[in-house]
Enzyme design. Structure first.
Site, short mmCIF file in Angstrom:
data_model
loop_
_atom_site.label_atom_id
_atom_site.label_comp_id
_atom_site.label_asym_id
_atom_site.label_seq_id
_atom_site.Cartn_x
_atom_site.Cartn_y
_atom_site.Cartn_z
N SER A 81 -11.65 4.81 3.08
CA SER A 81 -12.15 4.11 4.26
C SER A 81 -12.94 5.08 5.15
O SER A 81 -12.69 6.28 5.15
CB SER A 81 -10.98 3.54 5.06
OG SER A 81 -10.20 2.70 4.25
N1 SAH Z 1 -6.51 4.26 2.65
C1 SAH Z 1 -7.12 4.42 1.36
C2 SAH Z 1 -7.84 3.13 0.98
C3 SAH Z 1 -8.15 3.04 -0.44
S1 SAH Z 1 -8.89 1.52 -0.93
C4 SAH Z 1 -8.10 5.57 1.39
O1 SAH Z 1 -8.72 5.78 2.44
O2 SAH Z 1 -8.24 6.25 0.38
C5 SAH Z 1 -7.50 0.44 -1.06
C6 SAH Z 1 -6.40 0.87 -1.98
O3 SAH Z 1 -5.45 -0.20 -2.06
C7 SAH Z 1 -6.84 1.15 -3.42
O4 SAH Z 1 -6.40 2.42 -3.79
C8 SAH Z 1 -6.16 0.05 -4.22
O5 SAH Z 1 -5.80 0.44 -5.52
C9 SAH Z 1 -4.93 -0.24 -3.37
N2 SAH Z 1 -4.32 -1.56 -3.59
C10 SAH Z 1 -4.94 -2.76 -3.79
N3 SAH Z 1 -4.02 -3.74 -3.95
C11 SAH Z 1 -2.79 -3.15 -3.85
C12 SAH Z 1 -1.45 -3.63 -3.94
N4 SAH Z 1 -1.17 -4.92 -4.18
N5 SAH Z 1 -0.45 -2.74 -3.80
C13 SAH Z 1 -0.72 -1.42 -3.57
N6 SAH Z 1 -1.94 -0.92 -3.48
C14 SAH Z 1 -2.98 -1.76 -3.61
#
Ligand code: SAH
Length: 211
Positions: free
Chosen positions: A60
């Protein structure tokens, strides 16, 4: 490009963009964001953009991390928080400075393995990482002062809201084509929801990815 001075410029920009919680700003000033990004993209780590982090996911943007952190904190120290969507672990590292304990759930196993190593190297110890589907929350560790979801959803399962303390809040992006940041606060009577600015996140998916 990855110096302290570059990081301070990012903080100044966030302040100008309306981030008011100085505790959040000082924590973001202390965590080296470039260490969470592939080397080829590290020079862009302090720009206000989201960047790819493998497995089709994105880190993000600094503004989103700051905004969600200040909404979660609501100007008070946090005890226990839950993050859904660990990704590269940058938001996790920020939360670890704002709360006594952080639990974070990621559905993509190999991504979580890399993040686990990264956070260990950074000596961030007050975190518990779990490979699971975050939509069920973490009943064994609840209740949480705050829950933060870093992928977009159209529907919040009741089982997740039940894991908040009274007075606790869930910060998440909601929608599909058009998305907004939302805060749901639990109070003695039930829940109240506030819809905030427009955002752009990858979708929450159900089930786990093993390799
Ligand atoms: N805060 C993180 C955001 C990554 S993008 C950063 O800044 O790196 C969102 C993340 O949510 C991804 O890694 C994706 O794999 C995860 N995600 C999506 N659905 C999910 C779920 N049901 N349970 C756990 N993680 C999930």
């Amino acid at each position: 490009m990855t110096s302290h001075r570059t990081r301070m410029r990012m903080i100044e920009r966030l302040r100008n963009q309306g981030i008011a919680d100085e505790v959040v700003l000082s924590v973001m000033g202390a965590i080296p964001r470039h260490l969470f990004i592939e080397e080829a993209l590290a020079s862009r780590a302090y720009e206000d953009v989201s960047l790819p982090i493998n497995f089709g996911q994105t880190i993000s943007s600094p503004w989103i991390v700051a905004r969600m952190s200040e909404l979660l904190r609501a100007s008070a120290p946090l005890d226990k928080v839950l993050e859904i969507g660990t990704g590269c672990g940058y938001q996790t590292a920020i939360l670890a400075q704002l709360a006594r304990q952080v639990c974070s759930i990621e559905r993509i196993g190999p991504l979580l393995t890399r993040t686990r190593i990264r956070l260990h190297k950074l000596q961030i110890r007050n975190i518990h990482l779990k490979h699971a589907d975050g939509l069920r929350g973490l009943p064994e560790a609840c209740p949480f002062d705050g829950i933060i979801m870093t992928a977009v959803t159209t529907h919040i399962p009741p089982i997740l809201l039940e894991q908040l303390v009274v007075g606790g809040r869930l910060v998440f992006p909601e929608g599909s084509q058009k998305q907004n940041l939302c805060v749901i606060e639990r109070n003695a009577q039930g829940y109240t929801k506030t819809t905030l600015e427009e955002v752009n996140f990858v979708p929450i998916l159900s089930g786990i990815v093993k390799k």
